[in-house]
Design a protein around this motif. Sequence first.
Motif, mmCIF file in Angstrom:
data_model
loop_
_atom_site.group_PDB
_atom_site.id
_atom_site.type_symbol
_atom_site.label_atom_id
_atom_site.label_comp_id
_atom_site.label_asym_id
_atom_site.label_seq_id
_atom_site.Cartn_x
_atom_site.Cartn_y
_atom_site.Cartn_z
ATOM 1 N N MET A 64 -7.431 1.463 -1.894
ATOM 2 C CA MET A 64 -6.907 0.617 -2.963
ATOM 3 C C MET A 64 -5.482 0.178 -2.618
ATOM 4 O O MET A 64 -4.634 1.001 -2.275
ATOM 5 C CB MET A 64 -6.898 1.379 -4.289
ATOM 6 C CG MET A 64 -8.279 1.724 -4.815
ATOM 7 S SD MET A 64 -9.214 0.267 -5.354
ATOM 8 C CE MET A 64 -8.228 -0.276 -6.746
ATOM 9 N N ASN A 72 -7.911 -6.257 -4.018
ATOM 10 C CA ASN A 72 -7.177 -4.987 -3.952
ATOM 11 C C ASN A 72 -7.921 -3.910 -3.155
ATOM 12 O O ASN A 72 -7.569 -2.734 -3.224
ATOM 13 C CB ASN A 72 -6.869 -4.477 -5.363
ATOM 14 C CG ASN A 72 -8.132 -4.166 -6.152
ATOM 15 O OD1 ASN A 72 -9.233 -4.494 -5.735
ATOM 16 N ND2 ASN A 72 -7.953 -3.531 -7.300
ATOM 17 N N ILE A 73 -8.940 -4.306 -2.405
ATOM 18 C CA ILE A 73 -9.685 -3.367 -1.559
ATOM 19 C C ILE A 73 -9.398 -3.678 -0.086
ATOM 20 O O ILE A 73 -9.670 -4.783 0.392
ATOM 21 C CB ILE A 73 -11.211 -3.442 -1.794
ATOM 22 C CG1 ILE A 73 -11.545 -3.182 -3.264
ATOM 23 C CG2 ILE A 73 -11.941 -2.444 -0.889
ATOM 24 C CD1 ILE A 73 -11.189 -1.790 -3.751
ATOM 25 N N CYS A 90 0.835 -1.205 0.000
ATOM 26 C CA CYS A 90 0.000 0.000 0.000
ATOM 27 C C CYS A 90 0.866 1.250 0.000
ATOM 28 O O CYS A 90 2.059 1.212 0.336
ATOM 29 C CB CYS A 90 -0.940 -0.006 1.202
ATOM 30 S SG CYS A 90 -0.103 -0.245 2.767
ATOM 31 N N ASP A 139 -12.530 2.695 2.604
ATOM 32 C CA ASP A 139 -11.854 1.713 1.744
ATOM 33 C C ASP A 139 -10.614 2.328 1.128
ATOM 34 O O ASP A 139 -10.559 3.537 0.865
ATOM 35 C CB ASP A 139 -12.787 1.244 0.621
ATOM 36 C CG ASP A 139 -13.914 0.366 1.131
ATOM 37 O OD1 ASP A 139 -13.794 -0.154 2.253
ATOM 38 O OD2 ASP A 139 -14.920 0.215 0.415
#
Length: 370
Positions: free
Chosen positions: A58, A40-41, A5, A56
């Motif tokens: 990404m 990918n969340i 991330c 949320d």
Amino acid sequence: MLMICNKNDIYEAVINVSKAVSDKSTIQALEGIKFKLNGNILELTGYDLELGIKTDLMVKSEDSGEIIINARLFADIIKRMPTDDILIDVNENLQVRIKGGDTEYTISAQDASEYPQLPESDGDESFKVSQPVLKNMINQTIFSISQDDFKPIFKGELFEIENGTFNMVALNRYRMAVRTEAIKSDNNMKFVVPGKALSEISKLLKDDDDLMCEIKISESGKHIIFEISGYYVFSRLLEGEFLNYKSSLPKDAVTQVIVDTKKLINCLEKASILITERIKSPVRCKFENGQLKINCNTALGKVNDVMDVDISGPMIEIGFNCKYFMEPLKTINDDKVKLHLNGGQVGMKITAVNDDKYVYLVLPIKLGNE
């Protein structure tokens, strides 16, 4: 459970979600943030059983899973990572490896099964308002929320939506603030939102005035849900009977005074120098002959000041808590305010001269002999 991330994105999300994390709780899970990964969340949730915040993010991942990580510890680690990309790897023993460049931490997580569920967002009653408008409405009223427990319902603000008008009302035993705004809504709703929730919501709201900055507010049973730029804020509602505030606002005034806002604030700030939490005394205000004479006498000293004002009506001498008089003035975006008075023993109403959306009522303090 493996993901990569962006440092700034996850740090911002953690800081915002942490506003709903309990500092100290008998339920250890509430001192952490729930991380729920689905591809990918990445969903982050903070919840102290009264206030909940969810968002949320990404990320780069193909995994799934749920864990709880201590909010303060995780934020401190991410803040000190030297790289933009952060690798987070969780093994089957709930050991979390956090790596950025040459820096690597390993900390323990908790099983997410212990984390309580947020309220369901299934309410049909909702309305929309722009972020800068709601931010302004909160800022102009929140300081009037009660800070004591004499009536718990007054530790929140009334949200009242009727006939396309949105009213926000905050009050305590000494003052009341009412902010009104026209909105597009056919719903009639009434509920009381805790002051703690509004304080945190205000920090999430933006000042950009465009359609993309609208937020949605939905009532769902005993909870209210705010949808703000990718964040969902859940708050329990306060129960009880709120005051019939409209009947408490004086409709007429014997004496009306128009005064320069900044000059009045300046006069009151001079008086406030002599007032502390321990050493209190009212500000004595005398309106006569086109002047406002202000004086305050405390154990620290005495101050006298005079300013020119526009007076319509008979002379009035009245006393106020300096802070309660001054606070609303600092939130009014108008060069001049109007003071509506009905003698020295009745509450004074304050409005902006060029804006009828804001009304403030402050009760007087009984004055002794000078």
